[in-house]
Design a protein around this motif. Sequence first.
Motif, PDB file in Angstrom:
ATOM      1  N   GLN A  36       1.011  -1.119   0.069  1.00 15.23           N
ATOM      2  CA  GLN A  36      -0.037   0.054   0.045  1.00 15.23           C
ATOM      3  C   GLN A  36       1.010   1.279  -0.009  1.00 15.23           C
ATOM      4  O   GLN A  36       0.537   2.360  -0.491  1.00 15.23           O
ATOM      5  CB  GLN A  36      -0.753  -0.028   1.353  1.00 15.23           C
ATOM      6  CG  GLN A  36      -1.941  -1.218   1.320  1.00 15.23           C
ATOM      7  CD  GLN A  36      -2.462  -1.492   2.561  1.00 15.23           C
ATOM      8  OE1 GLN A  36      -1.975  -1.247   3.573  1.00 15.23           O
ATOM      9  NE2 GLN A  36      -3.868  -2.055   2.670  1.00 15.23           N
ATOM     10  N   LYS A  37       2.124   1.203   0.691  1.00 16.18           N
ATOM     11  CA  LYS A  37       2.729   2.424   0.711  1.00 16.18           C
ATOM     12  C   LYS A  37       4.569   2.016   0.845  1.00 16.18           C
ATOM     13  O   LYS A  37       4.636   0.820   1.655  1.00 16.18           O
ATOM     14  CB  LYS A  37       2.407   3.144   1.899  1.00 16.18           C
ATOM     15  CG  LYS A  37       3.071   4.445   2.072  1.00 16.18           C
ATOM     16  CD  LYS A  37       2.420   5.527   2.907  1.00 16.18           C
ATOM     17  CE  LYS A  37       3.350   6.828   3.303  1.00 16.18           C
ATOM     18  NZ  LYS A  37       3.013   7.813   4.141  1.00 16.18           N
ATOM     19  N   GLN A  75       3.952  -0.384   4.174  1.00 10.81           N
ATOM     20  CA  GLN A  75       2.562  -0.626   4.448  1.00 10.81           C
ATOM     21  C   GLN A  75       2.118  -1.728   3.404  1.00 10.81           C
ATOM     22  O   GLN A  75       2.133  -1.598   2.390  1.00 10.81           O
ATOM     23  CB  GLN A  75       1.509   0.727   4.379  1.00 10.81           C
ATOM     24  CG  GLN A  75       1.970   1.543   5.568  1.00 10.81           C
ATOM     25  CD  GLN A  75       1.432   1.125   7.074  1.00 10.81           C
ATOM     26  OE1 GLN A  75       0.836   0.253   7.212  1.00 10.81           O
ATOM     27  NE2 GLN A  75       1.963   1.951   7.942  1.00 10.81           N
ATOM     28  N   GLU A 102      -0.726  -5.547   2.987  1.00 15.67           N
ATOM     29  CA  GLU A 102      -1.643  -6.432   3.305  1.00 15.67           C
ATOM     30  C   GLU A 102      -0.934  -7.977   3.547  1.00 15.67           C
ATOM     31  O   GLU A 102      -0.460  -8.446   2.283  1.00 15.67           O
ATOM     32  CB  GLU A 102      -2.835  -6.633   2.771  1.00 15.67           C
ATOM     33  CG  GLU A 102      -3.776  -5.227   2.615  1.00 15.67           C
ATOM     34  CD  GLU A 102      -4.861  -5.433   1.801  1.00 15.67           C
ATOM     35  OE1 GLU A 102      -5.167  -6.645   1.202  1.00 15.67           O
ATOM     36  OE2 GLU A 102      -5.810  -4.375   1.506  1.00 15.67           O
TER      37      GLU A 102
END
Length: 260
Positions: A72-73, A86, A88
């Motif tokens: 995500q980041k 970041q 999952e």
Amino acid sequence: MESFYQTLQIDRIDVNGNASICIDYVVKEERIAFYLNEKKLLSVMSIPNEQDFHIIGFLISEGVLEDVSVIQKLEVAEDGKSVRMQAEIEEEKLRHLFREKTLTSGCCVGVAGNLEGHIVEKFIQSPYKIGIKEIFKNLEYFSYPSELFEKTGCVHKAMLVLENQILTSEDIGRHNAIDKVMGKAAMQGVDPSNAVLFVSGRLSLEMVVKAVMHNIPIIVSKAAATYMGVKAAVQTGVTLIGFARDNKANIYTHSGRILF
């Protein structure tokens, strides 16, 4: 490039007792902190470049990260000494990373957590084949020293040869170099199942495991293979080639991928 090495004044001697003062170059390694989902994962001693590729390649190698689509980041600190991700992830895979640690046989002390379990159950099915002359042609390119190696003589290199491009990375640790180049490949969305990985270090168990986790069918090194490295390659379907130099090579496993 200059930020990765330091100049020093040294005394240079030879066997005949001759001595001179000269300038030498030494690699500047740093302690790089990896953060995952706001928690510190670990620190590694590494050349402070390609830190984003490094953490991606490492986490895929360890079975924690499935692929880059779950990220995500991702950002590298301004001073280059930390990288934060970041993503999952499955917490069980992350717990497994810290449940059992194996001290690796690398030139720089490294730790590999996921050397057991699902890794040994994986088998590389890739039908990819390559000619022996092409291997040595790529090996000649691989052997061409980088500026940092010419200055310091103190870095390992990993090179991934794909159909339409060649990716390279280097680091003080041979494991780090592989993680970096594989992280680079993952970020570019390339398929390593039709590729050859060239490495500068010996072919030990953890080197084979890294290749398996990235679905690489062929590994080539100018250095030797260890018994556990060969055994792992047999069990996981990796074609392992060592002592590739002076127009000769040892094919230890799965030679059917090499065209003579």
